[in-house]
Every structure is written in structure tokens, then in C-alpha cells.
Design a protein around this motif. Structure first.
Motif, PDB file in Angstrom:
ATOM      1  N   PHE A  26       0.786  -1.025  -0.119  1.00  0.00           N
ATOM      2  CA  PHE A  26      -0.155  -0.039   0.087  1.00  0.00           C
ATOM      3  C   PHE A  26       0.985   1.293   0.208  1.00  0.00           C
ATOM      4  CE2 PHE A  26      -1.866   3.537   2.597  1.00  0.00           C
ATOM      5  CZ  PHE A  26      -3.087   3.709   1.519  1.00  0.00           C
ATOM      6  N   ALA A  27       1.918   1.201   0.807  1.00  0.00           N
ATOM      7  CA  ALA A  27       2.616   2.579   0.976  1.00  0.00           C
ATOM      8  C   ALA A  27       3.475   2.808  -0.344  1.00  0.00           C
ATOM      9  CB  ALA A  27       3.853   2.270   1.964  1.00  0.00           C
ATOM     10  N   GLY A  28       3.848   1.711  -1.029  1.00  0.00           N
ATOM     11  CA  GLY A  28       4.390   1.971  -2.392  1.00  0.00           C
ATOM     12  C   GLY A  28       3.658   2.452  -3.395  1.00  0.00           C
ATOM     13  N   VAL A  29       2.089   1.905  -3.317  1.00  0.00           N
ATOM     14  CA  VAL A  29       1.239   2.308  -4.482  1.00  0.00           C
ATOM     15  C   VAL A  29       0.759   3.678  -4.021  1.00  0.00           C
ATOM     16  CG1 VAL A  29      -0.936   2.117  -5.251  1.00  0.00           C
ATOM     17  CG2 VAL A  29       0.569   0.158  -5.145  1.00  0.00           C
ATOM     18  N   LEU A  30       0.881   4.120  -2.689  1.00  0.00           N
ATOM     19  CA  LEU A  30       0.376   5.507  -2.333  1.00  0.00           C
ATOM     20  C   LEU A  30       1.440   6.442  -2.988  1.00  0.00           C
ATOM     21  CD1 LEU A  30      -1.314   7.598  -1.215  1.00  0.00           C
ATOM     22  CD2 LEU A  30      -0.219   6.939   1.167  1.00  0.00           C
ATOM     23  N   GLU A  35       3.022  10.883  -6.671  1.00  0.00           N
ATOM     24  CA  GLU A  35       3.687  11.302  -7.831  1.00  0.00           C
ATOM     25  C   GLU A  35       2.881  11.674  -8.786  1.00  0.00           C
ATOM     26  OE1 GLU A  35       7.099  12.550  -7.770  1.00  0.00           O
ATOM     27  OE2 GLU A  35       7.052  11.990  -5.725  1.00  0.00           O
ATOM     28  N   LEU A  36       1.825  10.878  -9.395  1.00  0.00           N
ATOM     29  CA  LEU A  36       1.001  11.212 -10.289  1.00  0.00           C
ATOM     30  C   LEU A  36       0.243  12.472  -9.970  1.00  0.00           C
ATOM     31  CD1 LEU A  36      -0.229   7.607 -11.137  1.00  0.00           C
ATOM     32  CD2 LEU A  36       1.150   9.045 -12.684  1.00  0.00           C
ATOM     33  N   SER A  37      -0.082  12.421  -8.765  1.00  0.00           N
ATOM     34  CA  SER A  37      -1.085  13.743  -8.328  1.00  0.00           C
ATOM     35  C   SER A  37      -0.212  15.162  -8.454  1.00  0.00           C
ATOM     36  CB  SER A  37      -1.268  13.395  -7.128  1.00  0.00           C
ATOM     37  OG  SER A  37      -2.171  14.753  -6.769  1.00  0.00           O
ATOM     38  N   ILE A  56      -5.792  -3.757  -3.337  1.00  0.00           N
ATOM     39  CA  ILE A  56      -4.919  -3.227  -2.064  1.00  0.00           C
ATOM     40  C   ILE A  56      -5.988  -2.819  -1.217  1.00  0.00           C
ATOM     41  CG2 ILE A  56      -3.053  -2.250  -1.212  1.00  0.00           C
ATOM     42  CD1 ILE A  56      -1.884  -2.038  -3.785  1.00  0.00           C
ATOM     43  N   LEU A  57      -7.050  -1.832  -1.410  1.00  0.00           N
ATOM     44  CA  LEU A  57      -7.550  -1.275  -0.441  1.00  0.00           C
ATOM     45  C   LEU A  57      -8.715  -2.473   0.140  1.00  0.00           C
ATOM     46  CD1 LEU A  57      -8.289   2.290  -1.975  1.00  0.00           C
ATOM     47  CD2 LEU A  57      -6.738   1.597  -0.421  1.00  0.00           C
ATOM     48  N   ASP A  58      -9.091  -3.439  -0.695  1.00  0.00           N
ATOM     49  CA  ASP A  58     -10.103  -4.415  -0.283  1.00  0.00           C
ATOM     50  C   ASP A  58      -9.207  -5.338   0.835  1.00  0.00           C
ATOM     51  OD1 ASP A  58     -12.119  -3.670  -1.801  1.00  0.00           O
ATOM     52  OD2 ASP A  58     -11.709  -5.107  -3.332  1.00  0.00           O
ATOM     53  N   ASP A  59      -8.025  -5.683   0.535  1.00  0.00           N
ATOM     54  CA  ASP A  59      -7.239  -6.345   1.615  1.00  0.00           C
ATOM     55  C   ASP A  59      -6.882  -5.607   2.873  1.00  0.00           C
ATOM     56  OD1 ASP A  59      -6.702  -8.505  -0.289  1.00  0.00           O
ATOM     57  OD2 ASP A  59      -4.481  -7.971  -0.633  1.00  0.00           O
ATOM     58  N   LEU A  60      -6.693  -4.359   2.851  1.00  0.00           N
ATOM     59  CA  LEU A  60      -6.754  -3.576   3.904  1.00  0.00           C
ATOM     60  C   LEU A  60      -8.088  -3.381   4.761  1.00  0.00           C
ATOM     61  CD1 LEU A  60      -4.441  -0.459   2.640  1.00  0.00           C
ATOM     62  CD2 LEU A  60      -3.833  -2.495   4.249  1.00  0.00           C
ATOM     63  N   LEU A  61      -9.347  -3.420   3.868  1.00  0.00           N
ATOM     64  CA  LEU A  61     -10.598  -3.049   4.556  1.00  0.00           C
ATOM     65  C   LEU A  61     -11.092  -4.569   5.318  1.00  0.00           C
ATOM     66  CD1 LEU A  61     -12.438  -1.336   1.519  1.00  0.00           C
ATOM     67  CD2 LEU A  61     -12.538  -0.660   3.924  1.00  0.00           C
ATOM     68  N   SER A  62     -10.347  -5.657   4.783  1.00  0.00           N
ATOM     69  CA  SER A  62     -10.619  -6.943   5.326  1.00  0.00           C
ATOM     70  C   SER A  62     -10.328  -6.793   7.146  1.00  0.00           C
ATOM     71  CB  SER A  62     -10.028  -8.033   4.874  1.00  0.00           C
ATOM     72  OG  SER A  62      -8.445  -7.832   5.015  1.00  0.00           O
ATOM     73  N   PHE A  63      -9.552  -6.025   7.503  1.00  0.00           N
ATOM     74  CA  PHE A  63      -9.236  -6.006   8.800  1.00  0.00           C
ATOM     75  C   PHE A  63      -9.468  -4.488   9.400  1.00  0.00           C
ATOM     76  CE2 PHE A  63      -4.996  -5.337   6.934  1.00  0.00           C
ATOM     77  CZ  PHE A  63      -4.471  -4.296   7.623  1.00  0.00           C
ATOM     78  N   ILE A  84      -7.040  11.744 -10.076  1.00  0.00           N
ATOM     79  CA  ILE A  84      -5.903  11.602  -9.102  1.00  0.00           C
ATOM     80  C   ILE A  84      -6.088  11.883  -7.859  1.00  0.00           C
ATOM     81  CG2 ILE A  84      -3.371  11.301  -9.199  1.00  0.00           C
ATOM     82  CD1 ILE A  84      -3.463  10.880 -12.051  1.00  0.00           C
ATOM     83  N   SER A  85      -6.238  13.315  -7.847  1.00  0.00           N
ATOM     84  CA  SER A  85      -6.156  13.903  -6.563  1.00  0.00           C
ATOM     85  C   SER A  85      -7.310  13.355  -5.458  1.00  0.00           C
ATOM     86  CB  SER A  85      -6.602  15.435  -6.515  1.00  0.00           C
ATOM     87  OG  SER A  85      -7.972  15.548  -7.276  1.00  0.00           O
ATOM     88  N   ASP A  86      -8.420  12.812  -6.134  1.00  0.00           N
ATOM     89  CA  ASP A  86      -9.462  12.051  -5.342  1.00  0.00           C
ATOM     90  C   ASP A  86      -8.933  10.800  -4.734  1.00  0.00           C
ATOM     91  OD1 ASP A  86     -11.353  14.160  -5.432  1.00  0.00           O
ATOM     92  OD2 ASP A  86     -12.212  13.147  -7.524  1.00  0.00           O
ATOM     93  N   ALA A  87      -8.270  10.250  -5.389  1.00  0.00           N
ATOM     94  CA  ALA A  87      -7.665   8.765  -5.232  1.00  0.00           C
ATOM     95  C   ALA A  87      -6.705   9.129  -3.989  1.00  0.00           C
ATOM     96  CB  ALA A  87      -7.037   8.001  -6.122  1.00  0.00           C
ATOM     97  N   VAL A  88      -5.885   9.993  -4.042  1.00  0.00           N
ATOM     98  CA  VAL A  88      -5.172  10.427  -2.792  1.00  0.00           C
ATOM     99  C   VAL A  88      -5.648  10.513  -1.668  1.00  0.00           C
ATOM    100  CG1 VAL A  88      -3.133  12.070  -2.174  1.00  0.00           C
ATOM    101  CG2 VAL A  88      -3.174  11.282  -4.607  1.00  0.00           C
ATOM    102  N   LEU A  89      -6.627  11.363  -1.781  1.00  0.00           N
ATOM    103  CA  LEU A  89      -7.513  11.653  -0.467  1.00  0.00           C
ATOM    104  C   LEU A  89      -8.102  10.389   0.198  1.00  0.00           C
ATOM    105  CD1 LEU A  89      -8.759  13.919   1.370  1.00  0.00           C
ATOM    106  CD2 LEU A  89     -10.407  13.852  -0.376  1.00  0.00           C
ATOM    107  N   THR A  90      -8.685   9.474  -0.569  1.00  0.00           N
ATOM    108  CA  THR A  90      -9.140   8.288  -0.259  1.00  0.00           C
ATOM    109  C   THR A  90      -7.988   7.567   0.570  1.00  0.00           C
ATOM    110  OG1 THR A  90     -10.822   8.190  -1.755  1.00  0.00           O
ATOM    111  CG2 THR A  90     -10.301   6.113  -0.851  1.00  0.00           C
ATOM    112  N   MET A  91      -6.545   7.276  -0.372  1.00  0.00           N
ATOM    113  CA  MET A  91      -5.774   6.398   0.231  1.00  0.00           C
ATOM    114  C   MET A  91      -4.956   7.140   1.450  1.00  0.00           C
ATOM    115  SD  MET A  91      -4.301   5.544  -3.386  1.00  0.00           S
ATOM    116  CE  MET A  91      -3.225   4.265  -2.854  1.00  0.00           C
TER     117      MET A  91
END
Length: 128
Positions: A26-30, A35-37, A56-63, A84-91
Motif C-alpha cells: 500500500f505504501a508503495g502504491v500511495l 507522484e502522479l498527483s 490493495i484497499l480491499d485487503d486493507l478493508l478486510s481488517f 488522481i487527487s481524489d484517489a490520493v485523498l481516499t488513500m
């Protein structure tokens, strides 16, 4: 376990394993999405990237869904692709929830750090 070692929050080894295996990915993808943002914050994320991020988010949501912060977390909308900016906010919400999880269950005890799990507590109790 001594009476002085009572813990308000206890998790399980399986949940800790899910945390430790998914957090670095997750940290790597974030990092990449941030960077894209910086380059194109208003650009829409491709469906392929949303699919990767959501896995990845679904894996995190599992716990994380059962944690206090879980009520604020949800995967990206894969039908109306986000900017992309919305994705960053969510992440970043997930990042905050992961930090809270770590703080809640990873404790320093007698000079060493431990995940506070039901299995560890049972082992400590068996030693007493």
C-alpha cells in the motif's frame, strides 16, 4: 500474564499478518499515486490502475473495517473513475487508519515491542 499487563485493544496473529503483508505494498502504491498527483492532479485514473489500487484497499478493508476508523474507508469507485487527487485523498484516509492500527496494537513492554494478539496473551499466560 501479570495483572499489570491488561490491554484495552487486542487483535489476532492473522490480522497482524494481513497488516504486515499489505502495508508495504500500500505504501508503495500511495507513493506512486502521490507522484502522479503532482504531475496531473485533475487527470482521471485509468480503470486498470483503479483495479490494482482497489485490490490493495480491499485487503486493507478486510481488517480495518472493524476498527474505529473503518467507517470512513471505502474502495475507489470503479464505475465513475476518480481523479488522481481524489484517489490520493481516499488513500490518505487508509494511511491514517493503518497508523492508528499500528499504534493501537503494537506496544512496548519491558523494553521490547510486541503485537498485542490473543495468541501472544495466551502464550504469556501459559508462561506464568
Amino acid at each position: 500474564m501479570n495483572d499489570d499487563m491488561k490491554f484495552e485493544h487486542v487483535t489476532t496473529n492473522a490480522v497482524v499478518e494481513a497488516y504486515t503483508s499489505s502495508s508495504p505494498i500500500f505504501a508503495g502504491v500511495l507513493r506512486e499515486v502521490r507522484e502522479l498527483s503532482k504531475k496531473k492532479p485533475e487527470a482521471t485514473i485509468s480503470a486498470g490502475k483503479v483495479k490494482i489500487i482497489n485490490r490493495i484497499l480491499d485487503d486493507l478493508l478486510s481488517f480495518l473495517k472493524d476498527e474505529p476508523e473503518g467507517k470512513y474507508l471505502e474502495a475507489l469507485d470503479d464505475e465513475s473513475l476518480p481523479q488522481i487527487s481524489d484517489a490520493v485523498l481516499t488513500m490518505v484516509q487508509f494511511e491514517s487508519a493503518l497508523k492508528a492500527f499500528h499504534s493501537r496494537y503494537y506496544k512496548r513492554i519491558r523494553g521490547d515491542h510486541y503485537w498485542i494478539t490473543s495468541e501472544r496473551l495466551a502464550a504469556w499466560e501459559a508462561q506464568d
